[in-house]
Motif scaffolding. Structure first.
Motif: not given
Ligand SMILES: CCCCCCCC/C=C\C=C\CC(=O)SCCNC(=O)CCNC(=O)[C@H](O)C(C)(C)COP(=O)(O)OP(=O)(O)OC[C@H]1O[C@@H](n2cnc3c(N)ncnc32)[C@H](O)[C@@H]1OP(=O)(O)O
Length: 725
Positions: A497-500, A617-621
């Motif tokens: 997620x950081x990479x993206x 967004x939070x949901x994807x995280x």
């Protein structure tokens, strides 16, 4: 049931529902019948209520809360009936008086307790509140601050403290029942009005509103998304604001909210799951019911690093004499100093302190560099750092030195138990005991059996867990076992997620808002980034053994993020170096702040690798981190590494800071619905086909296909052949 018996002038009602005299419908009915009988009998002048087998009552039958015909409001009216009796009623409290059990005692006019009895209102830990008028009676009896503390934390207090608080009238060292009957006889004819708690005013606290505001802020801080503590608070606040009857109405409303909140179900599931994992079994047919543990009279711990120190402290606290061994005098002295510091601190928290722990006595705790002192110990826990060659060398030595029956445990978080056992002449006595840091605090003990581990060895390790006041969970041998194996895809997603385009604080915040004690990046900074770096180097994923020309973001055909390795190469090991995923005030500092250097570094990294930054967004995280973790859980179940979803949930709640009010990852998946978890994984794995952790496990697909059965039926859908063990 409750048994009614009439002695001379005192009728005795004995609550009877083994093993803990839980208040089922039948028990409550019998209690009510007994009270009415006593009331109608003119020869009865007083009543004594006690519990069978030295236990008053552990409260409402928890299973009743999810039964089709709920226990519901049956208990409150019975407590009122007790209190309104025209004949004095005395509670004789032995063993435990918890929850509804204590509420019954609060309805009584007098309470007498055995000195070893424990009392409490632990409903909050089950996602509920004391729903039988306890939130209204307790503050009237012991005052608002003490009542709030008991009700919002659920702690059990010993009889001695109960006496100081005025919760009981008297404590006795023996013959509680006789003492209660004597008391009942003594108070016959005395006015009951002053003994009826519902008629008493709530004692005033100077500046009550300010006190309550502060208490509420504390409750909210500690609750981390769990509803029950705040609603418990509101019920007690109602007692300070309204007459008794209105307070009771408010208590009932709030109880209903909690009962239907979902959190209560999760917490009650967790209560039974913790007990269910004690009944361990292996695919080979070994089980708790047939295996007998061997006694551990003396133990040894090898290695006094962070883990070893905590393990030694834990054993001393459990009163197990032990030898603590290090490789040389320098490390021994360093380790001894650190252990003594921990033990002094633990002793300060205990009644009787250092004297009780007796850790200055060499017969109880001996420090040495001499392996020969391990000759007569019953159990050894090796806790040196994660290096297979070193562990094998130690186990080889142990199998030569230790007596034939000694159990040899390795504290490892991922290494192969069978390989370690192969270095010994007794693989049946080798077992993994994965402690969690700090080992004297964390409740989880993952117990890993190898191919040759005997049932006796498993039973002994489980008994050790109980002695250490830990929750032992028996699991099979695979890389990372259960806990860390499920953690790998979770942490991997966090880094991807950081990479993206995400940031460490955004990912951590989403997971902390979900209820985790600490997000993955703060956790990784705390544990030290170098730990994982060393392991990845050992696995050939990074470092000098990586073949030249390996693509930066790919290993063995799968997506790989070198970000954690790059941070280590920059000397960023987390808190210990003052910088990692965050910046800290100093090396060893604890206050994490987002680091502009890191954000700039991430942005350059994305540019270098041609990654388009996007808003996540939070949901994807949440979905990507949690569902990949859960997905691995299904694979673990299908492989027979754990014998049920409860095992995974107990591990996550007690070892990984999973929010208990969400019941553990597998329970959470069942509440989300398996078809939804599957659909989301399918969506993300289509977007990221090079990430195996997002590809739905076959077992998850099967359960979704058969119609999303309830969690307790999942394992019945696994055919025997699918177990790889
Ligand atoms: C219309 C709206 C109206 C609203 C009004 C609602 C009215 C509701 C009224 C009242 C509500 C009251 C709420 C409660 O009382 S909730 C229960 C509170 N009590 C507890 O939380 C205590 C739970 N138990 C324990 O802490 C321990 O079990 C303890 C009693 C300390 C004993 O510990 P230990 O010796 O270690 O033994 P185990 O824990 O292994 O327990 C032995 C077996 O007993 C089972 N058990 C224990 N307590 C209960 C219980 N309360 N109900 C059912 N079963 C219980 C436990 O599961 C073990 O069995 P197993 O191994 O088969 O799981």
């Amino acid at each position: 049931m409750a048994q009614y018996a009439r002695g001379s002038a005192v009728a005795v009602i004995r609550l009877r529902n083994p093993p803990v005299n839980a208040l089922s419908r039948a028990v409550l009915q019998a209690l009510e019948d007994g009270l009415k009988k006593a009331d109608a009998d003119p020869s009865v002048k007083a009543v004594m209520i006690c519990g069978e087998n030295g236990k008053f009552s552990a409260g409402a039958d928890i299973r009743g809360f999810s039964a089709p015909k709920r226990l519901g409001g049956a208990l409150g009216p019975v407590v009122s009936l007790i209190e309104s009796s025209e004949k004095p009623v005395v509670a004789a409290i032995e063993g435990v008086a918890l929850g509804g059990g204590l509420e019954v005692a609060l309805g009584c006019h007098y309470r007498i307790a055995h000195v070893k009895a424990r009392m409490g209102l632990p409903e909050v830990t089950l996602g509920l509140l004391p729903g039988a008028e306890g939130t209204q009676r307790l503050p009237r009896l012991i005052g608002v601050p003490a009542a709030l503390d008991m009700i919002t934390t659920g702690k059990h207090i010993p009889a001695t403290e109960a006496l100081k608080l005025g919760l009981v009238d008297e404590i006795v060292e023996e013959n509680t029942i006789e003492a209660a009957i004597r008391l009942a006889n003594k108070v016959i004819g005395q006015p009951l009005g002053p003994r009826r708690l519902s008629l008493k005013p709530v004692p005033k606290v100077p500046n009550m509103e300010a006190f309550l505001d502060e208490a509420l802020a504390k409750v909210k801080r500690q609750a981390r998304g769990c509803l029950a503590p705040e609603l418990c608070f509101q019920a007690v606040r109602a007692a300070t604001q309204s007459p008794f009857a209105d307070g009771v109405r408010r208590e009932r409303e709030l109880f209903q909210v909690l009962l239907s909140s979902g959190q209560a179900q999760a917490l009650q599931y967790a209560f039974f799951a913790e007990r269910a994992v004690r009944r361990w079994a292996t695919p080979g047919g070994a089980s708790w019911s047939s295996a007998a543990p061997q006694p551990v009279r003396r133990a040894a711990v090898i290695g006094l690093g962070t883990m070893g120190r905590g393990i030694v402290t834990s054993l001393v606290k459990a009163n197990i004499p032990l030898v603590a061994l290090e490789q040389d005098l320098e490390n021994l002295n360093k380790g001894r100093k650190a252990v003594m510091f921990l033990l002094e601190r633990e002793a300060m928290k205990m009644e009787g302190g250092a004297q009780v722990l007796d850790f200055h006595n060499p017969a109880r705790l001996q420090f040495t560099v001499d392996f020969d002192l391990l000759r007569d110990v019953d159990l050894v826990i090796e806790a040196v750092f994660e290096n297979m060659a070193l562990k094998k060398e130690i186990f080889h030595k142990l199998s030569k030195i230790c007596k034939p029956g000694a159990l040899l445990c390795t504290n490892t978080s991922a290494l192969n138990i069978d390989e370690i056992a192969s270095a010994t002449n007794r693989p049946q006595q080798v077992i993994g005991t994965h402690f969690f840091s700090p080992a004297h605090v964390m409740r989880l003990l993952e117990i890993i059996y190898g191919r040759h581990t005997s049932p006796t060895a498993i039973a002994t390790a489980m008994q050790l867990a109980t002695a250490l006041k830990k929750v032992g969970v028996v699991v099979g041998n695979c890389f990372g076992f259960v806990g860390n194996r499920m953690m790998f895809p979770y942490v991997q997603q966090a880094v991807f997620l950081l990479e993206e385009g995400s940031r460490p604080d955004a990912v951590d915040q989403a997971l902390e808002d979900f209820g985790f004690k600490i997000g993955p990046f703060r956790m990784s900074d705390l544990a030290g980034l170098d730990v994982g770096w060393r392991s990845r180097k050992d696995q050939g994923l990074t470092g000098p053994s990586l073949p030249a020309g390996t693509p930066a973001r790919q290993r063995r055909g799968q997506r790989y993020s070198p970000l954690p390795d790059l941070l280590c190469e920059h000397g960023r090991f987390g808190q210990k170096t003052g910088k990692g995923w965050y910046l800290y005030e100093k090396a060893g500092g604890r206050t994490a702040t987002p680091d502009p250097w890191l954000l700039n570094f991430l942005s350059q990294y994305r540019d270098t690798h041609g990654i388009q930054t996007r808003f996540i967004d939070q949901e994807e995280i949440l979905e990507r981190c949690l569902f990949s973790l859960i997905n691995e859980g299904f694979a673990i179940l299908a492989e027979g590494i754990a014998s049920g979803p409860e095992h995974l949930d107990v591990i996550y709640i007690n070892g990984y800071g999973w929010p208990k009010h969400r019941g553990g990852p597998m329970f959470y998946a069942s509440t989300v619905g398996l078809p939804r978890v599957l659909a989301k994984l399918q969506k993300y794995s289509e977007a990221h086909p090079d990430v195996p952790g997002l590809q739905p496990s076959a077992f998850l697909k099967k359960l979704a296909a058969v119609g999303n059965p309830p969690l307790k039926e999942w394992m019945s859908y696994l055919s025997q052949q699918s177990s790889k063990l």
